[in-house]
Design a protein around this motif. Structure first.
Motif, PDB file in Angstrom:
ATOM      1  N   ARG A 166       9.473   2.450  -9.669  1.00  0.00           N
ATOM      2  CA  ARG A 166      10.366   2.226  -8.518  1.00  0.00           C
ATOM      3  C   ARG A 166       9.771   2.828  -7.244  1.00  0.00           C
ATOM      4  NH1 ARG A 166      14.351   2.966 -12.484  1.00  0.00           N
ATOM      5  NH2 ARG A 166      14.464   5.201 -12.075  1.00  0.00           N
ATOM      6  N   ASN A 167       9.226   4.050  -7.340  1.00  0.00           N
ATOM      7  CA  ASN A 167       8.613   4.694  -6.171  1.00  0.00           C
ATOM      8  C   ASN A 167       7.413   3.888  -5.682  1.00  0.00           C
ATOM      9  OD1 ASN A 167      10.470   6.750  -6.228  1.00  0.00           O
ATOM     10  ND2 ASN A 167       9.156   8.154  -7.369  1.00  0.00           N
ATOM     11  N   LEU A 189       4.832   0.256  -1.818  1.00  0.00           N
ATOM     12  CA  LEU A 189       4.044  -0.949  -1.595  1.00  0.00           C
ATOM     13  C   LEU A 189       4.806  -2.018  -0.814  1.00  0.00           C
ATOM     14  CD1 LEU A 189       2.193  -1.334  -5.011  1.00  0.00           C
ATOM     15  CD2 LEU A 189       1.337  -0.356  -2.880  1.00  0.00           C
ATOM     16  N   SER A 190       6.132  -1.958  -0.824  1.00  0.00           N
ATOM     17  CA  SER A 190       6.915  -2.967  -0.108  1.00  0.00           C
ATOM     18  C   SER A 190       6.732  -2.856   1.399  1.00  0.00           C
ATOM     19  CB  SER A 190       8.390  -2.857  -0.474  1.00  0.00           C
ATOM     20  OG  SER A 190       8.923  -1.647   0.031  1.00  0.00           O
ATOM     21  N   MET A 191       6.183  -1.733   1.873  1.00  0.00           N
ATOM     22  CA  MET A 191       5.932  -1.554   3.314  1.00  0.00           C
ATOM     23  C   MET A 191       4.828  -2.493   3.800  1.00  0.00           C
ATOM     24  SD  MET A 191       8.044   0.745   4.051  1.00  0.00           S
ATOM     25  CE  MET A 191       9.013   2.022   3.305  1.00  0.00           C
ATOM     26  N   LEU A 204       0.246  -6.669  -0.114  1.00  0.00           N
ATOM     27  CA  LEU A 204      -0.124  -6.058  -1.400  1.00  0.00           C
ATOM     28  C   LEU A 204       0.494  -6.769  -2.605  1.00  0.00           C
ATOM     29  CD1 LEU A 204      -0.027  -2.309  -0.386  1.00  0.00           C
ATOM     30  CD2 LEU A 204      -2.004  -3.809  -0.624  1.00  0.00           C
ATOM     31  N   ASN A 205       1.649  -7.349  -2.476  1.00  0.00           N
ATOM     32  CA  ASN A 205       2.295  -8.160  -3.515  1.00  0.00           C
ATOM     33  C   ASN A 205       2.298  -7.534  -4.912  1.00  0.00           C
ATOM     34  OD1 ASN A 205       2.744 -10.188  -1.638  1.00  0.00           O
ATOM     35  ND2 ASN A 205       0.752 -11.092  -2.034  1.00  0.00           N
TER      36      ASN A 205
END
Length: 164
Positions: free
Chosen positions: A34-35, A40-42, A46-47
């Motif tokens: 989750r972290n 990576l969602s920033m 990166l997908n």
């Protein structure tokens, strides 16, 4: 536990298997995933590929787990100790080797189905070859002819009318 789960033709590994291989508690691996996904969602380029699914526990209840692709899994492991990383890397190599091997029929009906499928493919290939044979013979005649030929000479060589 079935760790090889093709999802849209991608190999995945479950968070439970990662926990087993690394000696970590599954809840900690879930937290780490989750972290990682939050971080990576920033960056949209990166997908990461992690799918939340459930499994049935020994008590019959459904519990959450993740399925992660190789890139996401290896990125997760960079924060783990070298021995744990090596165990998971070796497991990925096993999964990829299994995915590349053709399936060998284990039962007689499966073997017969495979034989029937192969025979059908062979028949289709022979039919396509028979259909193309006259064209191939014509091209061979043209290729074997000496020098340049006019339309009339080509038709004569192929033994067909000029208009054809």
């Amino acid at each position: 536990m079935n760790a090889l789960i093709p999802t849209q033709s991608r190999l995945t590994m479950t968070s439970r298997e990662i926990a087993d291989l690394t000696g970590k508690q599954h809840s900690n691996v879930m937290r780490d995933i989750r972290n990682l996904l939050d971080t990576l969602s920033m960056d949209s380029s990166l997908n990461p590929c992690a799918k939340s699914i459930t499994y049935d526990g020994k008590d019959g209840r459904a519990y959450a787990q993740y399925e992660v692709d190789k890139d996401t899994c290896l990125t997760l492991l960079l924060g783990y100790d070298p021995a744990a990383r090596m165990k998971v890397v070796k497991r990925w190599q096993e999964l990829e080797a299994q995915a590349q091997q053709p399936a060998i029929p284990q039962t007689l009906p499966d073997a017969l189905r495979l034989a029937a499928d192969l025979a059908e493919q062979k028949d289709q290939a022979l039919a396509a070859l028979a259909l193309a044979a006259p064209k191939a013979q014509g091209f061979d005649r043209i290729a074997n002819a000496e020098g340049l030929l006019s339309l009339r000479e080509t038709a004569t060589t192929l033994k067909i009318p000029e208009k054809q």
